[in-house]
Design a protein around this motif. Structure first.
Motif, PDB file in Angstrom:
ATOM      1  N   ALA A  54       0.107  -1.468   0.326  1.00 56.73           N
ATOM      2  CA  ALA A  54      -0.151  -0.165  -0.072  1.00 56.73           C
ATOM      3  C   ALA A  54       0.890   1.559   0.034  1.00 56.73           C
ATOM      4  CB  ALA A  54      -1.027   0.217   1.025  1.00 56.73           C
ATOM      5  N   ASN A  55       2.241   0.814  -0.035  1.00 54.65           N
ATOM      6  CA  ASN A  55       3.256   2.110   0.196  1.00 54.65           C
ATOM      7  C   ASN A  55       4.504   2.281  -0.748  1.00 54.65           C
ATOM      8  OD1 ASN A  55       2.051   3.725   2.581  1.00 54.65           O
ATOM      9  ND2 ASN A  55       2.125   1.923   3.757  1.00 54.65           N
ATOM     10  N   PRO A  56       3.864   2.244  -2.200  1.00 54.02           N
ATOM     11  CA  PRO A  56       4.588   2.095  -3.688  1.00 54.02           C
ATOM     12  C   PRO A  56       5.289   3.311  -3.525  1.00 54.02           C
ATOM     13  CG  PRO A  56       2.485   2.310  -4.418  1.00 54.02           C
ATOM     14  CD  PRO A  56       2.285   2.333  -2.878  1.00 54.02           C
ATOM     15  N   PRO A  57       6.508   3.650  -3.937  1.00 53.05           N
ATOM     16  CA  PRO A  57       7.042   4.926  -3.909  1.00 53.05           C
ATOM     17  C   PRO A  57       6.453   4.586  -5.764  1.00 53.05           C
ATOM     18  CG  PRO A  57       8.686   2.790  -5.514  1.00 53.05           C
ATOM     19  CD  PRO A  57       7.245   2.256  -4.505  1.00 53.05           C
ATOM     20  N   ASP A  58       7.396   6.044  -6.744  1.00 51.39           N
ATOM     21  CA  ASP A  58       7.372   6.513  -7.810  1.00 51.39           C
ATOM     22  C   ASP A  58       6.826   6.083  -8.601  1.00 51.39           C
ATOM     23  OD1 ASP A  58       9.390   7.493  -8.268  1.00 51.39           O
ATOM     24  OD2 ASP A  58      10.008   8.474  -7.457  1.00 51.39           O
ATOM     25  N   SER A  59       6.622   5.761 -10.019  1.00 48.16           N
ATOM     26  CA  SER A  59       6.307   5.368 -10.880  1.00 48.16           C
ATOM     27  C   SER A  59       8.048   4.538 -11.759  1.00 48.16           C
ATOM     28  CB  SER A  59       5.807   5.618 -12.406  1.00 48.16           C
ATOM     29  OG  SER A  59       5.968   6.453 -12.836  1.00 48.16           O
ATOM     30  N   ASP A  60       9.030   5.727 -11.287  1.00 56.49           N
ATOM     31  CA  ASP A  60      10.260   5.985 -12.026  1.00 56.49           C
ATOM     32  C   ASP A  60      10.930   4.494 -11.556  1.00 56.49           C
ATOM     33  OD1 ASP A  60       9.726   7.835 -13.548  1.00 56.49           O
ATOM     34  OD2 ASP A  60      10.945   9.355 -12.244  1.00 56.49           O
ATOM     35  N   ALA A  61      10.807   4.213 -10.533  1.00 63.56           N
ATOM     36  CA  ALA A  61      11.288   3.163 -10.065  1.00 63.56           C
ATOM     37  C   ALA A  61      10.361   1.986 -10.252  1.00 63.56           C
ATOM     38  CB  ALA A  61      10.555   2.879  -7.906  1.00 63.56           C
ATOM     39  N   SER A  65      12.962   1.552 -13.215  1.00 62.16           N
ATOM     40  CA  SER A  65      14.109   1.537 -12.903  1.00 62.16           C
ATOM     41  C   SER A  65      14.412   0.003 -13.479  1.00 62.16           C
ATOM     42  CB  SER A  65      14.680   2.589 -12.292  1.00 62.16           C
ATOM     43  OG  SER A  65      14.739   3.381 -12.075  1.00 62.16           O
ATOM     44  N   HIS A  66      13.355  -0.744 -12.582  1.00 63.72           N
ATOM     45  CA  HIS A  66      13.635  -2.367 -12.061  1.00 63.72           C
ATOM     46  C   HIS A  66      13.431  -3.142 -13.312  1.00 63.72           C
ATOM     47  CE1 HIS A  66      14.523  -2.414  -7.866  1.00 63.72           C
ATOM     48  NE2 HIS A  66      13.141  -1.501  -7.686  1.00 63.72           N
ATOM     49  N   ILE A  67      12.542  -2.715 -14.674  1.00 60.90           N
ATOM     50  CA  ILE A  67      12.105  -2.864 -15.709  1.00 60.90           C
ATOM     51  C   ILE A  67      13.122  -2.593 -16.457  1.00 60.90           C
ATOM     52  CG2 ILE A  67      10.532  -2.360 -17.621  1.00 60.90           C
ATOM     53  CD1 ILE A  67       8.933  -3.900 -15.555  1.00 60.90           C
ATOM     54  N   TYR A  68      13.631  -1.526 -16.382  1.00 62.59           N
ATOM     55  CA  TYR A  68      15.419  -1.328 -17.115  1.00 62.59           C
ATOM     56  C   TYR A  68      15.894  -2.526 -16.785  1.00 62.59           C
ATOM     57  CZ  TYR A  68      18.929   0.874 -19.620  1.00 62.59           C
ATOM     58  OH  TYR A  68      20.540   0.918 -20.176  1.00 62.59           O
TER      59      TYR A  68
END
Length: 233
Positions: free
Chosen positions: A187-194, A197-200
């Motif tokens: 329920a506490n996700p970081p911003d979508s850039d995180a 980055s993991h997908i990359y």
């Protein structure tokens, strides 16, 4: 694209919305039951082994969170609960997840995404109980948190392994971006850039292992594995 038939309990008191959902899922050849009240939902869910419960939070007799708690405590199997609601505040979502919800979809929603999320929830449950999973050249060893490509180890971070596991679990369907983020960070996700980055990083490791561009982006939805080379990143 063929789909495995699922058994779904639709808990929704709004007649038009309920009819739209049931008609769409029936069109996929899925088996659906409908409950317009929380009491009937609890009765059905504790009697029948559903694959997924679609639960509206705003019911005429009981609060949806109370219904979720009862189903999780009394259902004959660990059935996933996908909450459907117009409440989009973070606090509302946090309460839903804390009460046992497995996923959360805000109204209005695309019925195609609803179906994808149902499939993701059921396939994810199958992955959790499996000692080994094979999808094309990929082999996943959940207990060891290891992935192999054509038998050779793929060096992944723990989050990279979890992302790959979820994509394998729903293959050949896509995994919604929001569902990925909830599975990874609750329920506490970081911003979508995180997540990006993991997908990359995951893509790079698979490419180095010889897998090419296996993780593709589905615009406005999420990501999927492409083992046939038919998709584009």
């Amino acid at each position: 694209m063929s789909r495995n038939a699922l058994t779904i309990l639709v808990v929704e008191d709004h007649p038009t919305i309920a009819r739209q959902i049931v008609t769409f899922l029936d069109g996929l050849k899925w088996q659906t039951d409908h409950a317009a009240t929380g009491a009937l939902a609890i009765e059905l869910a504790t009697r029948e082994p559903y694959d997924v419960v679609l639960l509206d939070l705003n019911l005429p007799d009981l609060d949806g969170l109370e219904v979720c708690r009862a189903i999780k405590a009394r259902a004959p199997c660990d059935v996933p609960v996908l909450m459907l609601t117009a409440r989009d505040a973070f606090e509302d979502k946090a309460r839903g997840f804390n009460e046992g919800a497995d996923d959360y979809l805000t109204k209005p929603f695309d019925l195609r995404e609803l179906a994808l999320r149902c499939e993701a929830l059921t396939r994810r449950g199958q992955l959790h109980i499996s000692q080994e999973m094979r999808v094309g050249p990929l082999t996943l060893l959940p207990r060891e948190k290891r992935a192999l490509y054509d038998g050779a180890p793929v060096p992944l971070t723990l989050i990279g392994f979890r992302i790959l596991s979820m994509l394998c679990a729903v293959y050949p369907q896509a995994m919604p971006r929001s569902a990925l983020m909830h599975e990874l960070w609750g329920a506490n996700p970081p911003d979508s850039d995180a997540l990006k980055s993991h997908i990359y990083a995951l893509r790079k490791q698979l490419e180095l292992a010889g897998g090419g561009k296996m993780v593709v982006t589905i615009p406005q939805l999420g990501y999927r594995l492409a083992l046939d080379g038919a998709d584009h990143v």
